[in-house]
Design a protein around this motif. Structure first.
Motif, PDB file in Angstrom:
ATOM      1  N   VAL A   1      16.713  13.418  -9.769  1.00 11.55           N
ATOM      2  CA  VAL A   1      16.579  13.298  -8.293  1.00 11.55           C
ATOM      3  C   VAL A   1      15.828  12.319  -7.465  1.00 11.55           C
ATOM      4  CG1 VAL A   1      15.119  14.573  -6.039  1.00 11.55           C
ATOM      5  CG2 VAL A   1      15.419  15.252  -8.368  1.00 11.55           C
ATOM      6  N   ASP A   2      16.716  11.561  -6.020  1.00  6.91           N
ATOM      7  CA  ASP A   2      16.611  10.370  -5.095  1.00  6.91           C
ATOM      8  C   ASP A   2      15.980  10.591  -4.303  1.00  6.91           C
ATOM      9  OD1 ASP A   2      17.768   7.842  -7.990  1.00  6.91           O
ATOM     10  OD2 ASP A   2      19.543   9.696  -7.582  1.00  6.91           O
ATOM     11  N   ALA A   3      14.638  10.163  -4.339  1.00  2.07           N
ATOM     12  CA  ALA A   3      14.003  10.247  -2.811  1.00  2.07           C
ATOM     13  C   ALA A   3      13.737   9.185  -2.490  1.00  2.07           C
ATOM     14  CB  ALA A   3      12.537  10.107  -3.378  1.00  2.07           C
ATOM     15  N   ASN A   4      13.691   9.317  -0.854  1.00  2.00           N
ATOM     16  CA  ASN A   4      13.455   8.262  -0.053  1.00  2.00           C
ATOM     17  C   ASN A   4      12.420   8.510   0.946  1.00  2.00           C
ATOM     18  OD1 ASN A   4      16.050   6.418  -0.638  1.00  2.00           O
ATOM     19  ND2 ASN A   4      17.460   7.566   0.062  1.00  2.00           N
ATOM     20  N   PHE A   5      11.823   7.626   1.855  1.00  2.00           N
ATOM     21  CA  PHE A   5      10.827   8.016   2.431  1.00  2.00           C
ATOM     22  C   PHE A   5      10.553   6.973   3.882  1.00  2.00           C
ATOM     23  CE2 PHE A   5       9.860   8.893  -2.174  1.00  2.00           C
ATOM     24  CZ  PHE A   5       8.965  10.324  -2.006  1.00  2.00           C
ATOM     25  N   THR A   6      10.122   7.483   4.687  1.00  2.00           N
ATOM     26  CA  THR A   6       9.031   6.668   5.309  1.00  2.00           C
ATOM     27  C   THR A   6       8.190   7.046   5.694  1.00  2.00           C
ATOM     28  OG1 THR A   6       9.255   8.596   7.409  1.00  2.00           O
ATOM     29  CG2 THR A   6      11.458   6.529   6.980  1.00  2.00           C
ATOM     30  N   PHE A   7       6.793   5.712   6.652  1.00  2.00           N
ATOM     31  CA  PHE A   7       5.034   5.584   6.135  1.00  2.00           C
ATOM     32  C   PHE A   7       4.938   5.848   7.873  1.00  2.00           C
ATOM     33  CE2 PHE A   7       6.879   4.125   2.455  1.00  2.00           C
ATOM     34  CZ  PHE A   7       5.914   5.311   1.225  1.00  2.00           C
ATOM     35  N   ASP A   8       3.991   6.848   8.033  1.00  2.00           N
ATOM     36  CA  ASP A   8       2.912   6.833   9.597  1.00  2.00           C
ATOM     37  C   ASP A   8       2.569   5.070   8.941  1.00  2.00           C
ATOM     38  OD1 ASP A   8       0.431   7.567   7.697  1.00  2.00           O
ATOM     39  OD2 ASP A   8       0.057   8.643   9.062  1.00  2.00           O
ATOM     40  N   ASP A   9       1.640   4.629  10.248  1.00  2.00           N
ATOM     41  CA  ASP A   9       0.930   3.305  10.089  1.00  2.00           C
ATOM     42  C   ASP A   9      -0.364   3.452   9.539  1.00  2.00           C
ATOM     43  OD1 ASP A   9       2.912   2.617  11.891  1.00  2.00           O
ATOM     44  OD2 ASP A   9       1.281   3.318  14.215  1.00  2.00           O
ATOM     45  N   GLU A  10      -1.112   5.069   9.024  1.00  2.00           N
ATOM     46  CA  GLU A  10      -1.265   4.796   7.991  1.00  2.00           C
ATOM     47  C   GLU A  10      -1.366   5.083   6.260  1.00  2.00           C
ATOM     48  OE1 GLU A  10      -2.285   7.231  11.035  1.00  2.00           O
ATOM     49  OE2 GLU A  10      -3.144   5.629  11.931  1.00  2.00           O
ATOM     50  N   GLY A  11      -0.278   4.453   6.631  1.00  2.00           N
ATOM     51  CA  GLY A  11      -0.114   4.764   5.290  1.00  2.00           C
ATOM     52  C   GLY A  11       0.819   6.116   4.310  1.00  2.00           C
ATOM     53  N   ARG A  12       0.303   7.280   5.200  1.00  2.00           N
ATOM     54  CA  ARG A  12       1.286   8.412   4.466  1.00  2.00           C
ATOM     55  C   ARG A  12       2.296   8.491   5.028  1.00  2.00           C
ATOM     56  NH1 ARG A  12      -3.310  11.716   8.581  1.00  2.00           N
ATOM     57  NH2 ARG A  12      -1.915  10.364   9.889  1.00  2.00           N
TER      58      ARG A  12
ATOM     59  N   ALA B   1       1.070  -1.405  -0.131  1.00  2.00           N
ATOM     60  CA  ALA B   1       0.154   0.070   0.346  1.00  2.00           C
ATOM     61  C   ALA B   1       0.766   1.161   0.068  1.00  2.00           C
ATOM     62  CB  ALA B   1      -0.585  -0.295   1.139  1.00  2.00           C
ATOM     63  N   ASN B   2       2.053   1.612   0.666  1.00  2.00           N
ATOM     64  CA  ASN B   2       2.879   2.284   1.346  1.00  2.00           C
ATOM     65  C   ASN B   2       3.408   2.333  -0.756  1.00  2.00           C
ATOM     66  OD1 ASN B   2       2.305   2.800   3.115  1.00  2.00           O
ATOM     67  ND2 ASN B   2       3.797   2.005   4.001  1.00  2.00           N
ATOM     68  N   GLN B   3       3.938   1.813  -1.166  1.00  2.00           N
ATOM     69  CA  GLN B   3       4.593   1.655  -2.700  1.00  2.00           C
ATOM     70  C   GLN B   3       3.013   2.415  -3.320  1.00  2.00           C
ATOM     71  OE1 GLN B   3       5.717  -1.457  -4.910  1.00  2.00           O
ATOM     72  NE2 GLN B   3       6.069  -0.191  -6.883  1.00  2.00           N
ATOM     73  N   THR B   4       1.765   2.320  -3.465  1.00  2.00           N
ATOM     74  CA  THR B   4       1.023   2.751  -4.448  1.00  2.00           C
ATOM     75  C   THR B   4       0.367   4.677  -3.659  1.00  2.00           C
ATOM     76  OG1 THR B   4      -0.672   1.406  -4.289  1.00  2.00           O
ATOM     77  CG2 THR B   4      -1.706   2.621  -4.273  1.00  2.00           C
ATOM     78  N   THR B   5       1.192   4.297  -2.292  1.00  2.00           N
ATOM     79  CA  THR B   5       0.967   5.696  -1.844  1.00  2.00           C
ATOM     80  C   THR B   5       2.268   7.023  -2.225  1.00  2.00           C
ATOM     81  OG1 THR B   5       0.709   5.395   0.126  1.00  2.00           O
ATOM     82  CG2 THR B   5       2.103   7.275   0.005  1.00  2.00           C
ATOM     83  N   LEU B   6       3.019   6.410  -2.772  1.00  2.00           N
ATOM     84  CA  LEU B   6       4.584   6.695  -3.591  1.00  2.00           C
ATOM     85  C   LEU B   6       3.383   7.173  -4.860  1.00  2.00           C
ATOM     86  CD1 LEU B   6       7.725   5.420  -1.673  1.00  2.00           C
ATOM     87  CD2 LEU B   6       5.835   7.694  -1.983  1.00  2.00           C
ATOM     88  N   GLU B   7       3.084   6.127  -5.995  1.00  2.00           N
ATOM     89  CA  GLU B   7       2.424   6.208  -7.166  1.00  2.00           C
ATOM     90  C   GLU B   7       1.467   7.216  -7.083  1.00  2.00           C
ATOM     91  OE1 GLU B   7       3.566   5.273  -9.866  1.00  2.00           O
ATOM     92  OE2 GLU B   7       4.552   3.507  -9.346  1.00  2.00           O
TER      93      GLU B   7
END
Length: 167
Positions: A100-111, A3-9
């Motif tokens: 650009v190369d981007a890195n992310f972290t997510f909260d428990d709700e996938g944001r 689901a977090n991949q979907t957030t990034l897409e």
């Protein structure tokens, strides 16, 4: 696909369409953003930056705008992607291709909780600012000045738009 991949897409699809509200929906309230120009805290600032950048492109240089992204990966905690923007820098009207190369972290709700973009500042400053960027883009003092100007622009944008929202 996690689901977090979907957030990034969703983030990059909205970005490609210059949909700042769609981008904002991908971030947690306590989001943090870092790149060569900005150090932002909270969804208000992060979303404000995207609104400012999207607005500038929509009003002045839409024909030059293009975004590509690839290598989107994410799991329950982290994510990464590679993206490239093609645009006309509003301050100088120069064409820019930023990689650009981007890195992310997510909260428990996938944001998105943290978003860190990395790019070659000297290359960007040369493309966006011309000779001053070519000559000074390597300089920490020049980088500091660019960050200061970017912050001032964002503060003005947020103040103006907060006033409009309140009216």
């Amino acid at each position: 696909m996690h689901a977090n991949q979907t957030t990034l897409e969703n983030l990059y699809l909205a970005f490609s369409q210059l949909d700042a509200d769609g981008m904002a929906a991908c971030y947690a309230d306590s989001a943090r953003f870092e790149d060569e120009a900005f150090s932002l805290r909270g969804k208000h600032e992060v979303a404000g930056m995207w609104r400012m950048l999207c607005s500038a492109t929509l009003t002045g240089n839409r024909a030059d705008w293009r975004l590509t992204w690839r290598d989107v990966q994410a799991d329950a905690q982290t994510g990464q992607t590679h993206w490239e923007a093609y645009y006309r820098f509003s301050a100088t009207k120069r064409l820019v291709h930023n990689i650009v190369d981007a890195n992310f972290t997510f909260d428990d709700e996938g944001r998105i909780l943290t978003h860190h973009d990395r790019f070659n500042f000297w290359r960007w400053s040369w493309k966006a600012l011309g000779m001053p960027g070519l000559v000074l883009g390597w300089s920490p003092m020049f980088r500091k000045q660019v960050r200061k100007q970017a912050r001032a622009n964002l503060d003005r944008f947020l103040a103006k738009n907060t006033a409009l929202e309140a009216a």
